[in-house]
Design a protein around this motif. Structure first.
Motif, PDB file in Angstrom:
ATOM      1  N   VAL A   1      21.960 -40.455 137.016  1.00  8.38           N
ATOM      2  CA  VAL A   1      21.719 -39.797 135.741  1.00  8.38           C
ATOM      3  C   VAL A   1      22.723 -40.309 134.726  1.00  8.38           C
ATOM      4  O   VAL A   1      23.932 -40.267 134.953  1.00  8.38           O
ATOM      5  N   GLY A   2      22.212 -40.808 133.610  1.00  7.67           N
ATOM      6  CA  GLY A   2      23.039 -41.229 132.492  1.00  7.67           C
ATOM      7  C   GLY A   2      22.714 -40.398 131.278  1.00  7.67           C
ATOM      8  O   GLY A   2      21.579 -39.935 131.114  1.00  7.67           O
ATOM      9  N   LEU A   3      23.713 -40.187 130.461  1.00  4.92           N
ATOM     10  CA  LEU A   3      23.547 -39.384 129.248  1.00  4.92           C
ATOM     11  C   LEU A   3      23.873 -40.237 128.032  1.00  4.92           C
ATOM     12  O   LEU A   3      24.673 -41.173 128.118  1.00  4.92           O
ATOM     13  N   SER A   4      23.304 -39.902 126.906  1.00  2.22           N
ATOM     14  CA  SER A   4      23.566 -40.630 125.672  1.00  2.22           C
ATOM     15  C   SER A   4      23.737 -39.655 124.526  1.00  2.22           C
ATOM     16  O   SER A   4      23.036 -38.642 124.447  1.00  2.22           O
ATOM     17  N   ASN A   5      24.701 -39.991 123.652  1.00  3.93           N
ATOM     18  CA  ASN A   5      24.931 -39.209 122.436  1.00  3.93           C
ATOM     19  C   ASN A   5      25.209 -37.745 122.760  1.00  3.93           C
ATOM     20  O   ASN A   5      24.552 -36.842 122.259  1.00  3.93           O
ATOM     21  N   VAL A   6      26.201 -37.527 123.641  1.00  4.60           N
ATOM     22  CA  VAL A   6      26.544 -36.171 124.042  1.00  4.60           C
ATOM     23  C   VAL A   6      27.958 -35.816 123.604  1.00  4.60           C
ATOM     24  O   VAL A   6      28.813 -36.680 123.449  1.00  4.60           O
ATOM     25  N   SER A   7      28.187 -34.536 123.431  1.00  3.33           N
ATOM     26  CA  SER A   7      29.531 -34.034 123.163  1.00  3.33           C
ATOM     27  C   SER A   7      30.234 -33.786 124.499  1.00  3.33           C
ATOM     28  O   SER A   7      29.601 -33.802 125.565  1.00  3.33           O
TER      29      SER A   7
ATOM     30  N   ALA B   1      31.305 -30.947 125.438  1.00  2.00           N
ATOM     31  CA  ALA B   1      30.720 -29.698 125.945  1.00  2.00           C
ATOM     32  C   ALA B   1      29.407 -29.978 126.678  1.00  2.00           C
ATOM     33  O   ALA B   1      29.150 -29.399 127.745  1.00  2.00           O
ATOM     34  N   HIS B   2      28.578 -30.857 126.125  1.00  2.00           N
ATOM     35  CA  HIS B   2      27.329 -31.230 126.808  1.00  2.00           C
ATOM     36  C   HIS B   2      27.632 -31.857 128.156  1.00  2.00           C
ATOM     37  O   HIS B   2      26.983 -31.551 129.160  1.00  2.00           O
ATOM     38  N   LEU B   3      28.612 -32.763 128.175  1.00  2.00           N
ATOM     39  CA  LEU B   3      28.967 -33.444 129.423  1.00  2.00           C
ATOM     40  C   LEU B   3      29.456 -32.438 130.457  1.00  2.00           C
ATOM     41  O   LEU B   3      29.043 -32.482 131.616  1.00  2.00           O
ATOM     42  N   LEU B   4      30.321 -31.525 130.040  1.00  2.00           N
ATOM     43  CA  LEU B   4      30.850 -30.530 130.977  1.00  2.00           C
ATOM     44  C   LEU B   4      29.736 -29.655 131.545  1.00  2.00           C
ATOM     45  O   LEU B   4      29.759 -29.304 132.727  1.00  2.00           O
ATOM     46  N   ARG B   5      28.769 -29.318 130.723  1.00  2.00           N
ATOM     47  CA  ARG B   5      27.630 -28.523 131.211  1.00  2.00           C
ATOM     48  C   ARG B   5      26.791 -29.350 132.175  1.00  2.00           C
ATOM     49  O   ARG B   5      26.370 -28.859 133.232  1.00  2.00           O
ATOM     50  N   ALA B   6      26.577 -30.616 131.866  1.00  2.00           N
ATOM     51  CA  ALA B   6      25.741 -31.467 132.718  1.00  2.00           C
ATOM     52  C   ALA B   6      26.363 -31.677 134.095  1.00  2.00           C
ATOM     53  O   ALA B   6      25.649 -31.650 135.100  1.00  2.00           O
ATOM     54  N   VAL B   7      27.688 -31.863 134.154  1.00  2.00           N
ATOM     55  CA  VAL B   7      28.310 -32.133 135.456  1.00  2.00           C
ATOM     56  C   VAL B   7      28.317 -30.911 136.364  1.00  2.00           C
ATOM     57  O   VAL B   7      28.541 -31.043 137.566  1.00  2.00           O
ATOM     58  N   THR B   8      28.052 -29.730 135.814  1.00  2.00           N
ATOM     59  CA  THR B   8      27.904 -28.554 136.687  1.00  2.00           C
ATOM     60  C   THR B   8      26.529 -28.536 137.341  1.00  2.00           C
ATOM     61  O   THR B   8      26.317 -27.813 138.312  1.00  2.00           O
ATOM     62  N   GLN B   9      25.597 -29.323 136.806  1.00  2.00           N
ATOM     63  CA  GLN B   9      24.221 -29.323 137.301  1.00  2.00           C
ATOM     64  C   GLN B   9      23.884 -30.549 138.149  1.00  2.00           C
ATOM     65  O   GLN B   9      22.975 -30.499 138.967  1.00  2.00           O
ATOM     66  N   THR B  10      24.608 -31.650 137.924  1.00  2.00           N
ATOM     67  CA  THR B  10      24.294 -32.882 138.646  1.00  2.00           C
ATOM     68  C   THR B  10      25.440 -33.876 138.503  1.00  2.00           C
ATOM     69  O   THR B  10      26.318 -33.705 137.658  1.00  2.00           O
ATOM     70  N   GLN B  11      25.384 -34.914 139.320  1.00  2.00           N
ATOM     71  CA  GLN B  11      26.343 -35.999 139.179  1.00  2.00           C
ATOM     72  C   GLN B  11      25.890 -36.891 138.023  1.00  2.00           C
ATOM     73  O   GLN B  11      24.735 -37.305 137.959  1.00  2.00           O
ATOM     74  N   VAL B  12      26.799 -37.165 137.109  1.00  2.00           N
ATOM     75  CA  VAL B  12      26.522 -38.048 135.975  1.00  2.00           C
ATOM     76  C   VAL B  12      27.244 -39.364 136.249  1.00  2.00           C
ATOM     77  O   VAL B  12      28.433 -39.369 136.575  1.00  2.00           O
ATOM     78  N   VAL B  13      26.527 -40.471 136.137  1.00  2.00           N
ATOM     79  CA  VAL B  13      27.138 -41.762 136.452  1.00  2.00           C
ATOM     80  C   VAL B  13      27.542 -42.554 135.215  1.00  2.00           C
ATOM     81  O   VAL B  13      28.372 -43.455 135.300  1.00  2.00           O
ATOM     82  N   CYS B  14      26.976 -42.211 134.052  1.00  2.00           N
ATOM     83  CA  CYS B  14      27.252 -43.001 132.859  1.00  2.00           C
ATOM     84  C   CYS B  14      26.996 -42.177 131.605  1.00  2.00           C
ATOM     85  O   CYS B  14      26.083 -41.359 131.575  1.00  2.00           O
ATOM     86  N   VAL B  15      27.827 -42.427 130.590  1.00  2.00           N
ATOM     87  CA  VAL B  15      27.626 -41.821 129.272  1.00  2.00           C
ATOM     88  C   VAL B  15      27.693 -42.942 128.242  1.00  2.00           C
ATOM     89  O   VAL B  15      28.582 -43.797 128.297  1.00  2.00           O
ATOM     90  N   GLN B  16      26.742 -42.937 127.314  1.00  2.00           N
ATOM     91  CA  GLN B  16      26.748 -43.896 126.218  1.00  2.00           C
ATOM     92  C   GLN B  16      26.819 -43.123 124.908  1.00  2.00           C
ATOM     93  O   GLN B  16      25.942 -42.311 124.617  1.00  2.00           O
ATOM     94  N   ASN B  17      27.881 -43.370 124.143  1.00  2.00           N
ATOM     95  CA  ASN B  17      28.062 -42.719 122.854  1.00  2.00           C
ATOM     96  C   ASN B  17      28.507 -43.740 121.818  1.00  2.00           C
ATOM     97  O   ASN B  17      29.151 -44.746 122.168  1.00  2.00           O
TER      98      ASN B  17
END
Length: 153
Positions: A18-24, A26-42
């Motif tokens: 799971v990768g995320l884009s354009n997140v704060s 706070a968004h990242l912290l919420r996402a990592v409680t739900q799943t493993q995040v492997v990449c963020v692009q901002n």
């Protein structure tokens, strides 16, 4: 809902991570409680460091961070960044182009930074790759921090 769809796609074997884009942060912290995040692009570069807290969080969690528009937004921001005297003077001292200095700064920030700068020619590709060989010393880091301060949050 979007994160849940990504988690389902990973569980079904449709994607590896799971990768995320354009997140704060706070968004990242919420996402990592739900799943493993492997990449963020901002959006992140010398001229726009508003996602420094996201980079810091990704670094602490060993999540890859991909700066979007690593040489500035196309147009005036990029032109100012790459043609202004600040990076030219520093580049001369480091035997590097302004773009190489800007990319080297990103690579110097953290070990989890992954660069995908745009390239149009082989020469441009070679220039971008050579930025990995540009070593910033403490004086260069201090000068870049003075010229391009991180915004206070």
């Amino acid at each position: 809902a979007q994160l849940a769809a990504l988690v389902r796609a990973r569980e079904e074997g449709l994607i590896d991570g799971v990768g995320l884009s354009n997140v704060s942060r706070a968004h990242l912290l919420r996402a990592v409680t739900q799943t493993q995040v492997v990449c963020v692009q901002n959006l992140f570069n010398l001229a726009d460091q508003r996602s420094m807290d996201v980079l810091d969080e990704c670094t602490a969690r060993n999540i890859a961070f991909v700066p979007f528009c690593p040489l500035g937004l196309p147009g005036e921001q990029r032109r100012r960044l790459l043609t202004g005297p600040a990076l030219a003077v520093l580049g001369t001292r480091l035997d590097a182009t302004p773009a190489q200095v800007a990319l080297a700064w990103l690579l110097d920030l953290a070990p989890n930074v992954l660069l995908i700068p745009g390239t149009r020619t082989r020469a441009h590709l070679a220039e971008n790759l050579a930025s990995a060989d540009v070593k910033l010393d403490n004086a260069a880091r201090k000068e870049l921090a003075r010229l391009f301060p991180t915004p206070v949050r």
